[in-house]
Scaffold this active site. Structure first.
Site, PDB file in Angstrom:
ATOM      1  NE  ARG A   1       4.604  -1.097  -5.238  1.00 38.25           N
ATOM      2  CZ  ARG A   1       4.633  -0.649  -3.993  1.00 38.25           C
ATOM      3  NH1 ARG A   1       4.937   0.623  -3.786  1.00 38.25           N
ATOM      4  NH2 ARG A   1       4.354  -1.431  -2.993  1.00 38.25           N
TER       5      ARG A   1
ATOM      6  CG  ASP B   1       6.093   3.060  -6.206  1.00 34.46           C
ATOM      7  OD1 ASP B   1       5.292   2.991  -5.251  1.00 34.46           O
ATOM      8  OD2 ASP B   1       7.212   2.496  -6.199  1.00 34.46           O
ATOM      9  CG  ASP B   2       1.054   2.878  -3.613  1.00 36.64           C
ATOM     10  OD1 ASP B   2       1.298   4.103  -3.608  1.00 36.64           O
ATOM     11  OD2 ASP B   2       0.838   2.232  -2.568  1.00 36.64           O
TER      12      ASP B   2
ATOM     13  CG  ASP C   1       4.908  11.579   5.085  1.00 35.10           C
ATOM     14  OD1 ASP C   1       5.748  11.372   5.971  1.00 35.10           O
ATOM     15  OD2 ASP C   1       3.958  10.801   4.870  1.00 35.10           O
TER      16      ASP C   1
ATOM     17  CG  HIS D   1      -0.967   1.550   0.692  1.00 27.68           C
ATOM     18  ND1 HIS D   1      -0.047   2.547   0.456  1.00 27.68           N
ATOM     19  CD2 HIS D   1      -0.518   0.866   1.760  1.00 27.68           C
ATOM     20  CE1 HIS D   1       0.923   2.459   1.343  1.00 27.68           C
ATOM     21  NE2 HIS D   1       0.664   1.457   2.156  1.00 27.68           N
TER      22      HIS D   1
END
Ligand SMILES: *[C@@H]1O[C@H](CO)[C@@H](O)[C@H](O)[C@H]1NC(C)=O
Length: 370
Positions: free
Chosen positions: A116, A189-190, A278, A302
């Site tokens: 990634r 990381d995506d 979060d 995603h």
């Protein structure tokens, strides 16, 4: 004699009244000259709101400043920085938000460095090397040497547990505070960060205001037992920005979070409410500091159907993402020089649309544009 002297003093009185009136009338007329000289310093406070719309147009902003005298700025005044901040420097410094004013934290883990992280370093991170910090859980001297990326080993556990994730967020927060930058943005990381859009978005706020920007992951606020301010017998409702889509926090707000976020306090706050990283950010900001999340749909994770994003708006978004192993086909629908097999995440395609001069981007032949 008596009557005459009364007349004279009456005349004197009226004359001085008229003189004072004339002086009063003259004051505004005399004013503009000295003001114009030092105007660029104490700036009309409407500026932060206008920077965003004038992105890339340095000149019009300048002429506006010199034309506007104080009484006329009223129409544009939307965000007035709180009293006390700023002197000349403060105002000049947000003339225009620059990339270097933003601290971008990328959260990853050692096992994703190859699959990634390398893609991110090759694409958007290469355009923001100085301000991007990669928070991971293992050393990778080779990657660091080869790419020059800022890789920070948090020494947190590599497990995908609440504790480990909160540990990383806690290090991200401390590093941001240390950095002195104006904005903290966290991504995964995506995520692909479309830097010009990020800059445009943040330019419409001021870093000394309380700003928390992101995409709510649910369509309703989350409810949790209040275990920080009370004993957990009452519950609180709050919105939070989903970490998988990325979020940003102004420095002003980040500083206020300090009692619950700095130097390991973030981990204990998260432990108290037993929620992920979060959510804990949302809890501190919305429930404890009573600052509302600014909902934006320019951030994408995603978990969404990314194919639904209209193709002509993709480059205006702030973050993009792609489906992982479980959903490989969940990607943005951009087309360009790379096939789906060559660029399964579509990040390279997006990157080449944004930065066509990149050496590895397919060169469009001028006469064969499709
Ligand atoms: C992680 O541990 C190393 C070695 O003990 C140390 O040098 C480094 O500062 C630590 N990282 C953080 C973010 O604390």
């Amino acid at each position: 004699m008596h009557i005459a002297s009364v007349g004279v003093s009456k005349f004197c009185f009226l004359f001085s009244l008229a003189f004072c009136g004339l002086l009063l009338l003259l004051i505004p007329a005399l004013q503009p000259l000295p003001r114009q000289v030092d105007l660029p310093k104490p700036r009309p406070q409407a500026r932060p709101a206008q920077v965003g719309t004038s992105e890339g147009l340095g000149k019009p902003i300048k002429t506006e400043i010199s034309r506007n005298s104080y009484p006329k700025t009223g129409k544009g005044v939307r965000r007035i920085p709180e009293r006390g901040i700023g002197g000349p420097q403060e105002y000049r410094s947000h003339d225009k938000l620059e990339l270097k004013d933003i601290f971008i934290a990328v959260k990853t883990t050692r096992k994703y460095h190859k699959s990634r992280l390398e893609l991110l370093i090759q694409t958007w991170v290469s355009q923001a090397k100085e301000q991007t910090f990669i928070f991971t859980d293992g050393d990778d001297k080779e990657l660091q040497m080869r790419t020059g990326a800022n890789i920070i080993n948090t020494n947190c556990s590599a497990a995908h547990t609440r504790q480990a994730l909160c540990c990383k967020m806690s290090v991200e927060y401390d590093k941001f505070i240390e950095s002195q930058r104006k904005w903290f943005c966290h991504v995964d990381d995506d995520n692909y960060v479309i830097l010009p859009s990020l800059l445009r978005l943040l330019s419409s706020y001021h870093h000394s205001q309380d700003v928390y920007l992101g995409r709510p992951s649910l369509d309703h606020p989350i409810e949790a037992a209040e275990r920080v301010k009370s004993d957990g017998s009452v519950s609180v409702k709050f919105w939070f920005a989903t970490g998988g889509a990325g979020f940003c926090i102004s420095r002003g707000l980040a500083l206020k979070m300090s009692p619950w976020a700095s130097l390991g306090n973030f981990i204990s706050t998260a432990e108290k409410i037993r929620l992920p990283d979060d959510c804990t950010i949302g809890y501190i900001i919305e429930a404890l500091l009573e600052v509302a999340l600014t909902h934006t749909h320019l951030f994408h994770s995603h978990l969404e159907n990314l194919q639904k994003l209209p193709i002509d708006t993709v480059l205006e978004q702030v973050t993009l993402s792609y489906g992982g192993f479980e959903n490989r086909r969940n990607v943005v629908g951009v087309v360009g020089g790379f096939s789906l097999a060559e660029d399964p995440t579509r990040f390279k395609t997006v990157h080449c649309l944004l930065y066509p001069d990149t050496e590895w981007c397919p060169k469009l032949k001028p006469r064969h544009r499709n």
